[in-house]
Design a protein around this motif. Structure first.
Motif, short mmCIF file in Angstrom:
data_model
loop_
_atom_site.label_atom_id
_atom_site.label_comp_id
_atom_site.label_asym_id
_atom_site.label_seq_id
_atom_site.Cartn_x
_atom_site.Cartn_y
_atom_site.Cartn_z
N TYR A 9 -9.28 6.28 8.61
CA TYR A 9 -7.89 6.59 8.28
C TYR A 9 -7.57 6.47 6.80
CZ TYR A 9 -7.26 6.22 13.28
OH TYR A 9 -7.36 6.40 14.62
N PHE A 10 -8.23 5.59 6.10
CA PHE A 10 -7.90 5.37 4.70
C PHE A 10 -9.11 4.87 3.93
CE2 PHE A 10 -6.76 1.59 7.10
CZ PHE A 10 -7.44 0.59 6.42
N CYS A 11 -9.09 5.08 2.62
CA CYS A 11 -10.12 4.58 1.72
C CYS A 11 -9.41 3.87 0.57
CB CYS A 11 -10.99 5.73 1.21
SG CYS A 11 -11.98 6.52 2.48
N LEU A 12 -9.39 2.55 0.61
CA LEU A 12 -8.70 1.78 -0.42
C LEU A 12 -9.53 1.72 -1.69
CD1 LEU A 12 -7.40 -1.26 1.67
CD2 LEU A 12 -6.16 0.81 1.02
N PRO A 13 -8.88 1.90 -2.84
CA PRO A 13 -9.61 1.72 -4.09
C PRO A 13 -9.95 0.24 -4.27
CG PRO A 13 -7.28 2.16 -4.51
CD PRO A 13 -7.49 2.29 -3.04
N SER A 32 -2.22 1.81 9.61
CA SER A 32 -3.30 2.80 9.45
C SER A 32 -2.76 4.11 8.91
CB SER A 32 -3.99 3.07 10.78
OG SER A 32 -4.68 1.97 11.23
N LEU A 33 -1.69 4.57 9.52
CA LEU A 33 -1.10 5.85 9.11
C LEU A 33 -0.53 5.78 7.70
CD1 LEU A 33 0.63 6.75 12.50
CD2 LEU A 33 -1.44 7.80 11.54
N GLY A 34 0.15 4.68 7.39
CA GLY A 34 0.74 4.53 6.06
C GLY A 34 -0.30 4.44 4.96
N LEU A 35 -1.34 3.67 5.22
CA LEU A 35 -2.41 3.56 4.22
C LEU A 35 -3.18 4.88 4.11
CD1 LEU A 35 -3.71 -0.07 4.86
CD2 LEU A 35 -2.12 0.73 3.10
N GLY A 36 -3.32 5.58 5.22
CA GLY A 36 -3.97 6.90 5.18
C GLY A 36 -3.20 7.90 4.35
#
Length: 120
Positions: free
Chosen positions: A69-73, A105-109
């Motif tokens: 869902y997301f890839c955090l820096p 999940s959706l917000g970070l995505g």
């Protein structure tokens, strides 16, 4: 003994029926006291870690994959995560009843989408 069983059952019922929703999370995150702000940030970071670790366990997190869902820096800060989730919930009122971790999940995505082709 019967009294103990009744008390244990009464205490277990609310725990099993309770779901922390996006709306609950947003209410917590809008409070201004230090304890609430810390709890908000800790919940979001904990959920993000849990989601990341689950994805890692089912296939890896080194790049965009099915279900990621997301890839955090690497330099992402707690406040950035909190702001991203709160903005997503505010911009998408239909998620208010979703489980809080789903909204996270959706917000970070939305804020930190995975880039294709560069492995992050």
């Amino acid at each position: 003994m019967l009294r103990v069983l009744i008390c244990a059952g009464a205490m277990a019922l609310p725990l099993s029926a309770f779901a922390f929703t996006a709306s609950d999370l947003n209410r917590l995150c809008t409070k201004t006291d230090v304890a609430s702000r810390s709890a908000c940030a800790a919940y979001i970071e904990g959920a993000a870690d849990g989601i990341f670790n689950t994805i890692d366990a089912i296939g890896g997190t080194t790049g965009p994959r099915v279900g990621q869902y997301f890839c955090l820096p690497p330099d992402a800060r707690s406040a950035q995560l909190t702001d991203a989730v709160r903005k997503y919930i505010a911009d998408n009122p239909n998620v208010a009843g979703y489980n809080a971790s789903t909204a996270i999940s959706l917000g970070l995505g939305k804020a930190f989408p995975c880039k294709t082709g560069n492995g992050s």
